[in-house]
Design a protein around this motif. Structure first.
Motif, short mmCIF file in Angstrom:
data_model
loop_
_atom_site.label_atom_id
_atom_site.label_comp_id
_atom_site.label_asym_id
_atom_site.label_seq_id
_atom_site.Cartn_x
_atom_site.Cartn_y
_atom_site.Cartn_z
N PRO A 8 4.24 0.07 -6.76
CA PRO A 8 4.42 1.14 -5.77
C PRO A 8 3.85 0.73 -4.42
CG PRO A 8 3.39 1.97 -7.78
CD PRO A 8 3.42 0.48 -7.89
N GLY A 9 4.41 1.27 -3.37
CA GLY A 9 3.90 1.01 -2.03
C GLY A 9 4.58 -0.17 -1.36
N ASP A 10 4.10 -0.50 -0.19
CA ASP A 10 4.66 -1.57 0.62
C ASP A 10 3.67 -2.73 0.70
OD1 ASP A 10 7.00 -0.07 1.31
OD2 ASP A 10 5.74 1.07 2.70
N GLU A 11 4.21 -3.93 0.90
CA GLU A 11 3.40 -5.13 1.01
C GLU A 11 3.19 -5.46 2.49
OE1 GLU A 11 3.83 -9.82 -0.12
OE2 GLU A 11 4.84 -8.36 -1.38
N TRP A 12 1.97 -5.82 2.83
CA TRP A 12 1.60 -6.16 4.21
C TRP A 12 0.88 -7.49 4.24
CZ3 TRP A 12 2.95 -2.73 8.08
CH2 TRP A 12 3.40 -1.48 7.65
N GLY A 13 1.13 -8.28 5.27
CA GLY A 13 0.44 -9.54 5.45
C GLY A 13 -0.56 -9.44 6.59
N THR A 14 -1.77 -9.91 6.35
CA THR A 14 -2.81 -9.93 7.37
C THR A 14 -3.62 -11.21 7.23
OG1 THR A 14 -4.36 -8.74 5.94
CG2 THR A 14 -3.08 -7.43 7.47
N GLY A 15 -4.27 -11.59 8.29
CA GLY A 15 -5.18 -12.73 8.27
C GLY A 15 -6.46 -12.37 9.00
N PHE A 16 -7.57 -12.89 8.52
CA PHE A 16 -8.87 -12.62 9.14
C PHE A 16 -9.61 -13.92 9.39
CE2 PHE A 16 -8.00 -8.50 7.28
CZ PHE A 16 -8.51 -7.62 8.22
N THR A 17 -10.39 -13.94 10.44
CA THR A 17 -11.36 -15.00 10.71
C THR A 17 -12.73 -14.35 10.65
OG1 THR A 17 -9.79 -16.16 12.13
CG2 THR A 17 -12.12 -16.75 12.36
N PHE A 18 -13.52 -14.74 9.65
CA PHE A 18 -14.83 -14.13 9.46
C PHE A 18 -15.86 -14.91 10.27
CE2 PHE A 18 -12.33 -13.19 5.68
CZ PHE A 18 -12.43 -11.82 5.66
N MET A 48 0.85 -1.17 0.00
CA MET A 48 0.00 0.00 0.00
C MET A 48 0.89 1.23 0.00
SD MET A 48 -3.18 0.83 2.42
CE MET A 48 -4.23 2.19 1.99
N THR A 49 0.51 2.21 -0.80
CA THR A 49 1.27 3.46 -0.84
C THR A 49 1.02 4.25 0.43
OG1 THR A 49 -0.52 4.56 -2.01
CG2 THR A 49 1.21 3.57 -3.36
N GLY A 50 1.70 5.38 0.54
CA GLY A 50 1.59 6.21 1.72
C GLY A 50 2.75 5.96 2.66
N SER A 51 2.65 6.52 3.85
CA SER A 51 3.69 6.34 4.85
C SER A 51 3.01 6.25 6.22
CB SER A 51 4.68 7.50 4.82
OG SER A 51 4.01 8.71 5.09
N GLY A 52 3.78 5.87 7.20
CA GLY A 52 3.23 5.79 8.55
C GLY A 52 2.51 4.49 8.80
N ASP A 53 1.66 4.51 9.83
CA ASP A 53 0.96 3.32 10.28
C ASP A 53 -0.01 2.80 9.23
OD1 ASP A 53 2.28 3.41 12.70
OD2 ASP A 53 0.66 4.50 13.71
N PHE A 54 -0.04 1.49 9.08
CA PHE A 54 -0.99 0.79 8.20
C PHE A 54 -2.05 0.16 9.08
CE2 PHE A 54 -2.29 -3.31 6.41
CZ PHE A 54 -2.79 -2.92 5.18
N THR A 55 -3.31 0.40 8.77
CA THR A 55 -4.40 -0.23 9.51
C THR A 55 -5.35 -0.89 8.53
OG1 THR A 55 -5.74 1.78 9.53
CG2 THR A 55 -4.28 1.43 11.41
N HIS A 65 -11.04 -2.95 4.64
CA HIS A 65 -10.81 -1.50 4.50
C HIS A 65 -9.45 -1.15 5.09
CE1 HIS A 65 -11.86 2.71 4.14
NE2 HIS A 65 -11.46 2.88 5.40
N ALA A 66 -8.53 -0.71 4.24
CA ALA A 66 -7.16 -0.40 4.65
C ALA A 66 -6.89 1.10 4.53
CB ALA A 66 -6.17 -1.16 3.78
N THR A 67 -6.12 1.62 5.49
CA THR A 67 -5.74 3.04 5.45
C THR A 67 -4.27 3.18 5.83
OG1 THR A 67 -6.43 3.39 7.75
CG2 THR A 67 -8.05 3.86 6.04
N ARG A 68 -3.66 4.20 5.26
CA ARG A 68 -2.27 4.54 5.57
C ARG A 68 -2.04 5.99 5.16
NH1 ARG A 68 3.29 1.94 3.35
NH2 ARG A 68 4.57 2.60 5.11
N SER A 69 -1.76 6.86 6.09
CA SER A 69 -1.67 8.31 5.89
C SER A 69 -2.84 8.76 5.04
CB SER A 69 -0.31 8.73 5.34
OG SER A 69 -0.05 8.20 4.07
N ASN A 70 -2.60 9.27 3.82
CA ASN A 70 -3.71 9.76 2.99
C ASN A 70 -4.16 8.73 1.95
OD1 ASN A 70 -1.49 9.91 1.36
ND2 ASN A 70 -1.97 11.90 0.51
N ALA A 71 -3.75 7.48 2.08
CA ALA A 71 -4.15 6.43 1.14
C ALA A 71 -5.24 5.56 1.76
CB ALA A 71 -2.95 5.59 0.76
#
Length: 71
Positions: A36-46, A1-8, A55-61
């Motif tokens: 472009p951007g950084d790669e992040w790994g996440t897992g979810f249990t629905f 994901m592009t942007g900088s700072g914390d990824f949520t 829904h992902a956010t990072r600075s203004n992205a």
């Protein structure tokens, strides 16, 4: 994901459900992802079937991925 700072990231689901990741997010520092951007790994249990918005956010992205989870 592009942007900088914390990824949520959160899963938004049926009836207003809001589910955090069961794993991560973890930055993938060594990757062959050539975009472009950084790669992040996440897992979810629905907890229920239905339409879910990752829904992902990072600075203004902001980004969304929609999934249909079936039983």
């Amino acid at each position: 994901m592009t942007g900088s700072g914390d990824f949520t990231i959160v899963a938004l689901g049926p009836s207003g459900m809001n589910v955090p990741p069961s794993q991560g997010p973890n930055a993938h520092l060594g990757s062959d992802w050539n975009r472009p951007g950084d790669e992040w790994g996440t897992g979810f249990t629905f907890p229920v079937a239905g339409c879910w918005d990752l829904h992902a956010t990072r600075s203004n992205a902001i980004g969304d991925v929609w999934l249909k989870i079936v039983d």
